[in-house]
Design a protein around this motif. Sequence first.
Motif, PDB file in Angstrom:
ATOM      1  N   LEU A   1      -6.814  -5.641   7.179  1.00 46.01           N
ATOM      2  CA  LEU A   1      -5.695  -5.718   6.246  1.00 46.01           C
ATOM      3  C   LEU A   1      -4.478  -6.205   7.024  1.00 46.01           C
ATOM      4  CD1 LEU A   1      -6.039  -2.350   4.277  1.00 46.01           C
ATOM      5  CD2 LEU A   1      -6.743  -4.618   3.514  1.00 46.01           C
ATOM      6  N   SER A   2      -3.517  -6.751   6.313  1.00 47.44           N
ATOM      7  CA  SER A   2      -2.303  -7.206   6.987  1.00 47.44           C
ATOM      8  C   SER A   2      -1.456  -6.046   7.476  1.00 47.44           C
ATOM      9  CB  SER A   2      -1.481  -8.091   6.043  1.00 47.44           C
ATOM     10  OG  SER A   2      -1.301  -7.461   4.798  1.00 47.44           O
ATOM     11  N   ILE A   3      -1.880  -4.822   7.179  1.00 44.20           N
ATOM     12  CA  ILE A   3      -1.166  -3.636   7.657  1.00 44.20           C
ATOM     13  C   ILE A   3      -1.976  -2.888   8.708  1.00 44.20           C
ATOM     14  CG2 ILE A   3      -2.097  -2.029   5.943  1.00 44.20           C
ATOM     15  CD1 ILE A   3       0.740  -0.902   5.653  1.00 44.20           C
TER      16      ILE A   3
ATOM     17  N   PRO B   1      -1.872   0.745  13.173  1.00 43.11           N
ATOM     18  CA  PRO B   1      -3.076   1.580  13.302  1.00 43.11           C
ATOM     19  C   PRO B   1      -4.330   0.814  12.910  1.00 43.11           C
ATOM     20  CG  PRO B   1      -1.980   2.055  11.236  1.00 43.11           C
ATOM     21  CD  PRO B   1      -1.126   1.042  11.937  1.00 43.11           C
ATOM     22  N   SER B   2      -5.469   1.388  13.242  1.00 35.69           N
ATOM     23  CA  SER B   2      -6.760   0.886  12.773  1.00 35.69           C
ATOM     24  C   SER B   2      -7.249   1.818  11.664  1.00 35.69           C
ATOM     25  CB  SER B   2      -7.786   0.841  13.911  1.00 35.69           C
ATOM     26  OG  SER B   2      -7.383  -0.070  14.909  1.00 35.69           O
ATOM     27  N   ILE B   3      -7.797   1.227  10.606  1.00 34.33           N
ATOM     28  CA  ILE B   3      -8.186   2.001   9.419  1.00 34.33           C
ATOM     29  C   ILE B   3      -9.689   1.860   9.216  1.00 34.33           C
ATOM     30  CG2 ILE B   3      -7.812   2.310   6.953  1.00 34.33           C
ATOM     31  CD1 ILE B   3      -5.071   0.950   7.357  1.00 34.33           C
TER      32      ILE B   3
ATOM     33  N   ALA C   1      -1.205   1.330   0.722  1.00 35.78           N
ATOM     34  CA  ALA C   1      -1.763  -0.016   0.836  1.00 35.78           C
ATOM     35  C   ALA C   1      -3.266  -0.014   0.572  1.00 35.78           C
ATOM     36  CB  ALA C   1      -1.472  -0.587   2.219  1.00 35.78           C
ATOM     37  N   ILE C   2      -3.967   1.002   1.075  1.00 36.06           N
ATOM     38  CA  ILE C   2      -5.410   1.092   0.824  1.00 36.06           C
ATOM     39  C   ILE C   2      -5.672   1.202  -0.680  1.00 36.06           C
ATOM     40  CG2 ILE C   2      -7.462   2.504   1.168  1.00 36.06           C
ATOM     41  CD1 ILE C   2      -6.253   3.297   3.892  1.00 36.06           C
ATOM     42  N   ILE C   3      -4.909   2.066  -1.341  1.00 41.89           N
ATOM     43  CA  ILE C   3      -5.074   2.224  -2.796  1.00 41.89           C
ATOM     44  C   ILE C   3      -4.790   0.906  -3.506  1.00 41.89           C
ATOM     45  CG2 ILE C   3      -4.215   3.421  -4.846  1.00 41.89           C
ATOM     46  CD1 ILE C   3      -3.553   5.795  -3.007  1.00 41.89           C
ATOM     47  N   GLY C   4      -3.711   0.240  -3.089  1.00 42.29           N
ATOM     48  CA  GLY C   4      -3.333  -1.007  -3.745  1.00 42.29           C
ATOM     49  C   GLY C   4      -4.293  -2.147  -3.470  1.00 42.29           C
ATOM     50  N   PHE C   5      -4.917  -2.158  -2.289  1.00 42.49           N
ATOM     51  CA  PHE C   5      -5.812  -3.248  -1.923  1.00 42.49           C
ATOM     52  C   PHE C   5      -7.222  -3.068  -2.465  1.00 42.49           C
ATOM     53  CE2 PHE C   5      -2.837  -4.517   1.524  1.00 42.49           C
ATOM     54  CZ  PHE C   5      -2.843  -5.881   1.294  1.00 42.49           C
ATOM     55  N   MET C   6      -7.606  -1.875  -2.859  1.00 44.53           N
ATOM     56  CA  MET C   6      -8.991  -1.640  -3.285  1.00 44.53           C
ATOM     57  C   MET C   6      -9.423  -2.548  -4.434  1.00 44.53           C
ATOM     58  SD  MET C   6      -9.793   2.434  -2.793  1.00 44.53           S
ATOM     59  CE  MET C   6     -11.564   2.172  -2.763  1.00 44.53           C
ATOM     60  N   PRO C   7      -8.607  -2.787  -5.470  1.00 41.92           N
ATOM     61  CA  PRO C   7      -9.077  -3.662  -6.568  1.00 41.92           C
ATOM     62  C   PRO C   7      -8.991  -5.152  -6.242  1.00 41.92           C
ATOM     63  CG  PRO C   7      -7.387  -2.087  -7.305  1.00 41.92           C
ATOM     64  CD  PRO C   7      -7.347  -2.118  -5.820  1.00 41.92           C
ATOM     65  N   THR C   8      -8.449  -5.526  -5.087  1.00 41.79           N
ATOM     66  CA  THR C   8      -8.301  -6.943  -4.766  1.00 41.79           C
ATOM     67  C   THR C   8      -9.603  -7.515  -4.210  1.00 41.79           C
ATOM     68  OG1 THR C   8      -7.522  -6.499  -2.507  1.00 41.79           O
ATOM     69  CG2 THR C   8      -5.859  -6.579  -4.248  1.00 41.79           C
TER      70      THR C   8
ATOM     71  N   LYS D   1       3.602 -11.628   1.915  1.00 45.21           N
ATOM     72  CA  LYS D   1       4.140 -11.925   3.244  1.00 45.21           C
ATOM     73  C   LYS D   1       3.072 -12.547   4.126  1.00 45.21           C
ATOM     74  CE  LYS D   1       7.587  -8.220   3.195  1.00 45.21           C
ATOM     75  NZ  LYS D   1       7.990  -6.925   3.784  1.00 45.21           N
ATOM     76  N   TYR D   2       1.871 -11.987   4.054  1.00 42.61           N
ATOM     77  CA  TYR D   2       0.790 -12.498   4.890  1.00 42.61           C
ATOM     78  C   TYR D   2       0.393 -13.900   4.449  1.00 42.61           C
ATOM     79  CZ  TYR D   2      -3.618 -12.555   7.437  1.00 42.61           C
ATOM     80  OH  TYR D   2      -4.649 -12.871   8.273  1.00 42.61           O
ATOM     81  N   GLY D   3       0.357 -14.128   3.121  1.00 43.94           N
ATOM     82  CA  GLY D   3       0.008 -15.450   2.618  1.00 43.94           C
ATOM     83  C   GLY D   3       1.026 -16.501   3.006  1.00 43.94           C
TER      84      GLY D   3
END
Length: 278
Positions: free
Chosen positions: A92-94, A73-75, A114-121, A186-188
Amino acid sequence: METRYNLKSPAVKRLMKEAAELKDPTDHYHAQPLEDNLFEWHFTVRGPPDSDFDGGVYHGRIVLPPEYPMKPPSIILLTANGRFEVGKKICLSISGHHPETWQPSWSIRTALLAIIGFMPTKGEGAIGSLDYTPEERRALAKKSQDFCCEGCGSAMKDVLLPLKSGSDLSQADQEAKELARQISFKYGVQNSSAASFHQPTQPVAKNTSMSPRQRRAQQQSQRRSSTSPDGIQGRQPRDTHTDHGGSAVLIVILTLALAALIFRRIYLANEYIFDFEL
């Protein structure tokens, strides 16, 4: 809505199943399709605790392709947050920017976590990412609670359940962090593999067990197989001046030989005529 879609379509069946599973909001995320479009969802997520987004409630869109779940999907975030650009498809990689890392086993719930987890990155210059200061993000987190979506009419203060304390919230937060870590890893790995593919080949160490004769033969073979900068294999350019000079000498020799042959034939013919007259 069911009568508008082909119920035999894998995408339709999958989305209806996910809509049923996500029908009831939780205290940290909620998502549902629009009433007139099964392939566009609106979602709301709570900012992760112990971060610049703590206390924030963020709203956005998820646009799904007809090939879902085979394609990602697109986010798009609609609430100002200081991490993701508003109104732009985030990278994002997702998400749809990286179909090569998407897995059909992932779901809309996976995307929300994933959105929640990526926000602080860190954004690191990705498409749709922002690098606001912690103070700006905290101010936006507080302001986000007053946001109201014009598309679906959702008010952020009414979408999610009241925040719980205890194991439930901790478990959801840990799940989001772990998911973001796994996806980033995985993406890295994929990127590092691609980078190593383009690295120049390192020279092979010399084999000290080879005899001098074998080493000379190997060096000669490597010189013959080496390529020139334009990719043409290793013949040295010929000296055109030498070639032209050799051709000229050859022509002179052939001309003299031909002249000598003609002269000999004339001489023999004259001698024969003289003998005949006598």
